[in-house]
Scaffold this active site. Structure first.
Site, short mmCIF file in Angstrom:
data_model
loop_
_atom_site.label_atom_id
_atom_site.label_comp_id
_atom_site.label_asym_id
_atom_site.label_seq_id
_atom_site.Cartn_x
_atom_site.Cartn_y
_atom_site.Cartn_z
N ARG A 82 -33.89 -0.82 27.89
CA ARG A 82 -33.52 -0.92 26.47
C ARG A 82 -32.80 -2.22 26.15
NH1 ARG A 82 -33.77 3.10 22.87
NH2 ARG A 82 -34.58 5.12 23.55
N LYS A 86 -37.14 11.12 41.54
CA LYS A 86 -36.56 12.45 41.49
C LYS A 86 -35.23 12.40 40.76
CE LYS A 86 -33.07 11.89 44.55
NZ LYS A 86 -31.66 12.14 44.27
N HIS A 111 -34.43 16.42 48.13
CA HIS A 111 -34.35 16.01 49.54
C HIS A 111 -34.39 17.19 50.50
CE1 HIS A 111 -33.58 12.16 47.94
NE2 HIS A 111 -32.27 12.15 47.95
#
Length: 470
Positions: free
Chosen positions: A52, A153, A245
């Site tokens: 941004r 993730k 994980h």
């Protein structure tokens, strides 16, 4: 001399969202530098950072990237750095305005091999709340054509948002284009779990409920937030570590033997294992929050975000029925380790049973080793058993081999189009299904001291205690 692998790679334009963030500074740009130093990057390459807020200029951005490489890489080659930085630029974008970025990407492509046969690699190093909007923008701007999309993730924040993200991805790209990255699977030591299991009959024959009494997956961290409060407050330990994980490790430990170690077969084996993963019972989980967490900058004064999770998991299939899997991880704990402990059942002969370790211990750190804690006859006239240890140290056995760091390996795999170590959408959905009860009814976090092993309530979760920290 350039490697054969580098020569075989098509020209690439890498678009890195979150290019001014912590992950990019600590892992991604240093990883790209190391690949460049080893001649693993494509001959023709352009890297477009995005986010941004733009830096003052491309030169200012390149300077910040160079500083990150110098900070996180030992023994930097200035020539390699200069060559890499010359390929980097920045273009601001947002989920509702990507026109300038699309133009910058196409301009970069036109300068690589006259724009022919250029592969796009789009890396979304952004919080899960931002991922879906950016995916939509990429589709509207046509940037998903010829693209491989790397998603960091956690993949969503729960089952519902994970499915929303998946629907957004399906609208703009095929499953073969999506690379859901979890750097744990890029670690040599984690991949070695597969080799240990399936290349050695010694272990494969004793890898089931008939031989194994319990399994522990223990990943404590000594670090606290380290400036990541805004991310952590929205995420927490369960989403950040358990659903990703530790569940990935659980999958490698629990799968049936694939017919071949290729993408489709390994993914199918993991889907089968996660299909048998029982939804986690909140009554068999302990959440914790370290003392002083609420005083961290950016943390809400009454925050209930967990910085520690310990739980019991079960896989209801023929191989693992009745074998508990104990998972534990957290911030500000006594040690920083990644350890899998496979505890074996007592021997059939009652005279040779003993209350001493009988475990296979896998240390999954940057210097991995395997130890087998066995029972042997104590020297002397009687038949008394005593503890002994067999140990394999990979640094000693492979002294001349230099493993790739996790992000280096996975970035290279994306450029090659190899999805073996990346998650399929079905795996992600099944893991969220198992974790969702903890999100619906989260245990109240217990306070624990920094530098401890977490809340006292978690210490006795395994009947025989944890391998680490008693």
């Amino acid at each position: 001399m350039l490697s054969e692998a580098s020569k075989a790679l098509a020209p690439h334009v890498i678009v890195l969202f979150g290019a001014r963030g912590d992950l990019a500074a600590r892992k991604l740009f240093p990883g790209l530098y190391r690949l460049a130093a080893a001649n693993w990057l494509p001959d023709q390459l352009a890297i477009v950072g995005s986010g941004r807020h733009a830096p003052a200029s491309d030169d200012a951005f390149r300077q910040s990237v160079g500083e990150a490489i110098s900070r996180f890489v030992d023994h930097v080659d200035d020539t390699v750095v200069r060559r890499l930085l010359a390929q980097i630029s920045f273009c601001a974008s947002s989920d509702d305005d990507g026109a300038a970025l699309a133009a910058a990407v196409r301009d970069a492509e036109s300068r690589l091999a006259a724009g022919t046969n250029v592969q796009r690699l789009i890396y979304l190093s952004v919080p899960p709340t931002a991922t879906r909007g950016l995916v939509g923008m990429l589709g509207r701007e046509g940037l998903t054509e010829r693209a491989r999309i790397v998603v960091e993730k956690p993949f969503g924040l729960d089952l519902a948002t994970s499915r929303e993200l998946q629907h957004a991805l399906e609208a703009v790209a095929g499953e073969e284009q999506v690379f859901r990255i979890d750097h744990f699977l890029g670690k040599e030591a984690v991949q070695n779990v597969l080799a240990l299991r399936f290349a050695n009959r010694l272990f494969e024959a004793a890898w089931d409920r008939h031989s194994v009494a319990a399994v522990q997956i223990d990943v404590p961290e000594t670090l606290g937030l380290e400036g990541r409060a805004s991310f952590y407050e929205k995420t927490g330990c369960l989403r950040d570590m358990i659903s990703t994980h530790l569940c990935q490790l659980l999958g490698f430990l629990a799968i049936e033997r694939p017919s071949v170690l290729q993408t489709d077969e390994l993914r199918a084996a993991k889907v089968a294992a996660f299909s048998a993963l029982r939804p986690i019972d909140p009554a068999r989980a302990v959440f914790g929050q370290y003392e002083g967490y609420r005083s961290e900058h950016g943390v809400a004064p009454e925050s209930m975000t967990e910085t520690f999770v310990a739980l019991e998991a079960w896989i209801d299939n023929d191989r693992w029925q009745g074998v508990p899997f104990f998972l534990r991880t957290g911030k500000a704990l006594a040690e920083g380790r990644s350890v899998v402990t496979v505890s074996y059942r007592e021997p059939f002969h009652p005279q040779l049973r003993a209350r001493i370790p009988h475990d296979l211990v896998l240390e999954l750190t940057d210097e991995p080793h395997i130890s087998v804690e066995i029972r042997a006859k104590r020297p002397g006239p009687g038949l008394e058993v005593a503890p002994a240890t067999l140990q394999l140290d990979f640094a000693d056995d492979f002294p001349s081999d230099e493993p790739l760091e996790a992000y280096e390996r996975l970035l290279l795999d994306v450029m090659r189009g190899d999805q073996l170590l990346f998650s399929h959408a079905d795996e992600v959905d099944l893991r969220w299904q198992a974790c969702q009860p903890l999100l619906d009814s989260p245990p109240s976090p217990h306070t624990y001291e920094r530098g401890s092993w977490g809340p006292a309530a978690a210490l006795d979760l395994p009947v025989d205690g944890w391998h680490l920290g008693g």
